[in-house]
Write a protein that holds these residues in place. Structure first.
Motif, short mmCIF file in Angstrom:
data_model
loop_
_atom_site.label_atom_id
_atom_site.label_comp_id
_atom_site.label_asym_id
_atom_site.label_seq_id
_atom_site.Cartn_x
_atom_site.Cartn_y
_atom_site.Cartn_z
N LEU A 97 0.51 -1.03 -0.10
CA LEU A 97 0.04 -0.14 0.01
C LEU A 97 0.74 1.37 0.37
O LEU A 97 0.61 2.11 0.05
N GLN A 98 2.24 0.94 -0.34
CA GLN A 98 2.62 2.21 -0.10
C GLN A 98 2.18 3.15 -1.73
O GLN A 98 2.17 2.62 -3.08
N PRO A 99 2.23 4.63 -2.12
CA PRO A 99 1.69 4.76 -3.49
C PRO A 99 2.63 4.68 -3.87
O PRO A 99 4.12 5.39 -3.67
N VAL A 100 2.53 4.34 -5.42
CA VAL A 100 3.36 4.58 -6.66
C VAL A 100 3.92 5.83 -6.36
O VAL A 100 2.88 6.56 -7.10
N SER B 29 -3.64 -0.22 -5.85
CA SER B 29 -2.56 1.08 -5.38
C SER B 29 -2.35 2.08 -5.68
O SER B 29 -3.09 3.10 -6.51
N PRO B 30 -2.29 2.16 -4.35
CA PRO B 30 -2.47 3.86 -4.04
C PRO B 30 -1.78 4.70 -5.15
O PRO B 30 -0.73 4.37 -4.97
N VAL B 31 -2.01 5.87 -5.61
CA VAL B 31 -0.91 6.32 -6.79
C VAL B 31 -0.27 7.97 -5.78
O VAL B 31 -1.38 8.71 -5.31
N GLY B 32 1.20 8.58 -5.36
CA GLY B 32 1.16 9.17 -5.05
C GLY B 32 1.40 10.50 -5.57
O GLY B 32 2.14 11.75 -5.18
N GLU B 33 1.92 10.57 -6.94
CA GLU B 33 2.62 11.04 -7.80
C GLU B 33 2.22 10.65 -9.53
O GLU B 33 2.40 9.95 -9.99
#
Length: 355
Positions: free
Chosen positions: A173-176, A307-311
């Motif tokens: 779950l670490q943002p990609v 899958s969280p998106v961070g950027e």
């Protein structure tokens, strides 16, 4: 189902891999399912055999004209040692959708489901127990006729192989970080972007390598004609949460209809979260970001689930999503989806099938 599945067991079983270093798609079980097709017999001789290399003629059509399709689904072990499949009939039906588009013979979906269940039952001790692990199931069809000529082949091989896997991303779950691709295109309407055929993935590799060199995890594809409408990420469908509502690109003939995508939409609607399937421009996403309205972005797929998106990087602009933290909705979806898959909570949607 009107065909019996023959079983030939291995004489010596493989050593099981270390659960702490499974990776994804690196290890394979003792057995596989195989079945052939020719024009006279149709699909015939369904059997479970020891996992072994294939022998194919150098002129086999799959090598020259690309008739190859596949699927991906998972088997999960519950805390009380049951084995659950997640919506397997959806994957099997999508295999036939791909088959039709690629001019390949349709499969008996009931037989394929029975083959999946029998193979999983036989390889039950390969299903890992560690948190975040599962048994990945890869059904696929290839054209095997030995003939150099551009036409649908007359002979095919259908197989199912199994692989114990860890999380698709090392930190689930670490943002990609996602790079929006503007030079290469993945698919166009009328092409094969909506089916799972190997050529789609081969064509995406150059853009993926480009993104990785720039420090990004995945590519977000735009439409192949105007290069302005958001389509999908390399291995996932994409969702945007904007001002409390969720948006995802509509299936338009060039986007793969993900099983997890469909499940997330159904889940969100059951929670009374507004969900919109429509065309979305990357400019619209950027403007919403500029106004501070984008709350979360996440991808969905069998491999990663959520899958969280961070950027998002587009046009030399970096959009940092939710301070590069996993959003509340993304976390809630992931938790409920995996709880259902692992049998930790009742399944209100009737998605799981016990083996």
């Amino acid at each position: 189902m009107n065909q019996l599945i023959e079983l030939k067991r291995v004489t010596t079983k493989k050593d099981k891999p270390d659960l702490s270093s499974l990776g994804f798609g690196k290890h394979f079980t003792d057995h596989m399912f195989v079945m052939e097709y020719d024009k006279e017999k149709g699909w015939h001789d369904p059997r479970i055999t020891p996992y072994e290399p294939l022998v194919l003629d150098p002129a086999a059509a799959v090598f020259h004209y690309g008739q190859a399709i596949f699927e991906g689904l998972k088997a999960y072990r519950t805390s009380d040692n049951r084995v659950l499949l997640f919506r397997p009939s959806k994957n099997i039906h999508r295999l036939n959708v791909s088959s039709e588009r690629m001019s390949m013979p349709p499969l008996d979906e009931e037989l394929v489901l029975e083959a999946v269940q029998q193979l999983i039952d036989l390889e039950r001790d390969w299903i890992p127990t560690k948190e975040g692990t599962s048994l990945y199931i890869r059904p696929f069809v290839i054209a095997t006729e030995s003939c150099l000529g551009v036409k649908p082949a007359l002979q095919y091989k259908f197989m199912i192989i199994l692989s114990p896997v860890g999380a698709y991303y090392a930190n689930q779950l670490q943002p990609v970080r996602i790079f929006v691709e503007e030079d290469y295109v993945r698919a166009v309407r009328g092409g094969v972007g909506a089916v799972k055929t190997g050529g789609n993935y081969a064509a995406s590799l150059q853009a993926q390598l480009k993104a990785e060199k720039l420090g990004y995890d995945q590519v977000l594809w735009l439409d192949g004609v105007e290069k302005k409408y958001v389509e999908e990420v390399g291995s996932m469908n994409i969702f945007f949460k904007i001002k409390g509502e969720v948006f995802t690109p509509a299936l338009n003939g060039s986007i793969l209809g993900g099983i997890t995508r469909d499940s997330v939409i159904e889940m969100l609607r059951s929670w009374n979260v507004p969900v919109h399937e429509r065309r979305i421009t990357i400019q619209e996403v950027y403007e919403a970001y500029q106004r501070g309205e984008i709350e979360e972005v996440f991808g969905t797929g069998t491999a990663a689930v959520i899958s969280p998106v961070g950027e998002l990087s587009w046009n030399d602009e970096r959009m940092i999503i939710n301070n590069f933290e996993t959003g509340e909705l993304s976390m809630k979806i992931y938790q409920e989806m995996t709880d259902i898959q692992l049998g930790r909570i009742p399944d209100p949607y009737q998605w799981t099938v016990e083996v």
